[in-house]
Design an enzyme around this catalytic site. Sequence first.
Site, PDB file in Angstrom:
ATOM      1  N   ARG A 191       0.411  -1.203   0.121  1.00  0.00           N
ATOM      2  CA  ARG A 191      -0.088   0.078  -0.001  1.00  0.00           C
ATOM      3  C   ARG A 191       0.634   1.490  -0.054  1.00  0.00           C
ATOM      4  O   ARG A 191       0.459   2.339  -0.800  1.00  0.00           O
ATOM      5  CB  ARG A 191      -0.623   0.208   1.624  1.00  0.00           C
ATOM      6  CG  ARG A 191      -2.384  -1.171   0.912  1.00  0.00           C
ATOM      7  CD  ARG A 191      -2.699  -1.176   2.392  1.00  0.00           C
ATOM      8  NE  ARG A 191      -3.588  -0.578   3.139  1.00  0.00           N
ATOM      9  CZ  ARG A 191      -3.950   0.501   4.266  1.00  0.00           C
ATOM     10  NH1 ARG A 191      -3.379  -0.616   4.843  1.00  0.00           N
ATOM     11  NH2 ARG A 191      -4.213   1.461   4.420  1.00  0.00           N
ATOM     12  N   LYS A 219      33.368   1.186  24.522  1.00  0.00           N
ATOM     13  CA  LYS A 219      33.006   1.527  25.005  1.00  0.00           C
ATOM     14  C   LYS A 219      34.937   1.577  26.047  1.00  0.00           C
ATOM     15  O   LYS A 219      36.013   0.591  26.071  1.00  0.00           O
ATOM     16  CB  LYS A 219      32.648   0.851  26.410  1.00  0.00           C
ATOM     17  CG  LYS A 219      30.935   0.206  26.627  1.00  0.00           C
ATOM     18  CD  LYS A 219      30.447   1.394  26.261  1.00  0.00           C
ATOM     19  CE  LYS A 219      28.906   0.682  25.797  1.00  0.00           C
ATOM     20  NZ  LYS A 219      28.703  -0.244  26.758  1.00  0.00           N
TER      21      LYS A 219
END
Length: 539
Positions: free
Chosen positions: A216, A439
């Site tokens: 759609r 990190k």
Amino acid sequence: MSKHAHILHGKGELVAEFNFSVGQLLLRQLTTHDTRIAQIDAHTGKEQTFKYILDTSRKLAIYLQKEGLTVNDGIAICSENNLDFCIPVCATFYLGAIVCPLNPLYSKGELKHALTIIKPKYIFISVIALNNMISIFKELHWFPRVLLLNNYDNIDIPWMSMDKAISNVSDDNIDKFQAVPVDINNHVTAILCSSGTTGLPKGVMWTDKNITTIIRMYINHPFVANAMSLALLPFFHAYSFVLLVIRLIGGNSSVVFSRFEEKLFLQSIEKYKIQYLTVVPPIMVFLAKHPLVDKYDLSSIRKIWCGAAPLSEKIEKAVVKRLNIPEISQGYGLTETTLAVLRFPQDTALKFGSVGMLVPGVSAKVIPLGEYETDETLGPNCEGELCFKGDLIMKGYYNDEKSTRATIDKDGWLHTGDVGYYDEEGYFFIVDRIKELIKYKGYQVPPAELEAILLTYSGIKDAAVIGIPNEEAGELPMAFIVKEENANIREEDIIQYVNERVSNPKRLRGGIKFVDSIPKTPSGKILRRVLRRTLKSKL
């Protein structure tokens, strides 16, 4: 703060909702496209009409029905792109069964793992997957039937071809054939494997509603209705699989590539005057940097869509300038979101570095990193985890309730594991994956940011960054570099180049390793776990 503060909603309207399953829609649309050319094999020039796809797929559906295949049975397709790939796809949709496309280049262990998740009754394979299938077949604890997608001469194989299986189905029966009705909202019509960048793939369940919602969105788009496209990306990948279905329903002709060949890719754009390209970042790097590109007339290209992995702003700008095209539209989605939940709407200003805005019918929020069941939402320009909700979100992971609950919370929000933010105008930007952030002394370092900088350095063809363990700092950023041919570049110069352009925690303290290639998924996502494993084994 209100629970609904900073929740964004996609703007715009979709075409009216379909009351059809994917199978019913396919059957109806293929009939209307009739004898027009649907697909052309890029390597041989062989053509295939929509009518051929319709008739052959109906025959296969009738054959499978007679053999006892029923609604919700699984059908796996393990093959590279070819003209016949779509035949079992269509037949599966007609029957209300579940189609499961698989990577033919899986290792034996990966193939066995994927098949064990979905336990298909039928497996369609190409010759590329043949040896792996033969070697693991006896280890499967159920008894699937295997069919070859194509006829292969001079190969001693234990299974028959799809053509032979349907040879006794009468042409008289096919016009009466009808697709099996299903519950559109809840019926699982496809299971696709997640990309497996951080571990073994999981089976992502798509409903008929997921796929018809995408249809759609795109059915009236110019690239569906009016232009020929390149089917370059592998059909087993979510991005390309959905595009295959959209093309069949919309009547779009495509040139099908079973593998990427540099010259053939450029020749095909020139020969067929391709206007719209759907690509992944490695192809964008090729278009930005490869000398071959200047030897072909690519002036027909009006727009490029790029998705499936992060694209750096530098590469994006380089392609716009080199090809002199008005825009490159990035998008963002996961297998778990069916297709893109973020993209640039038509007639919207391009923002370099952004992956676009929310599509209609989808909502989004950004939440603090490390949170899950939280009502806190972050405002514009605040980095956090991206979460989405709407008709494009998967039903869940097949036979894996634990992983489903860890990904979709009780309020229906899909937690992507991606770090990003949106600006005041609602444009979204992706920073990195939560699990891939390096990190360094408590600072979060996004590998994608360093990779984008590395790709701007003259002589670097490709790059990947990982964190390597360090007792004092936690992790140190380290780069894997692929040199361009005949490039004379040095580690210390590259490190200096990067370090001058980043803040202190992001410096390449882990050094550089020159390699021949960067391991990636077929969609272009860097397999950092493979790089870590390679590095660990050498150490």
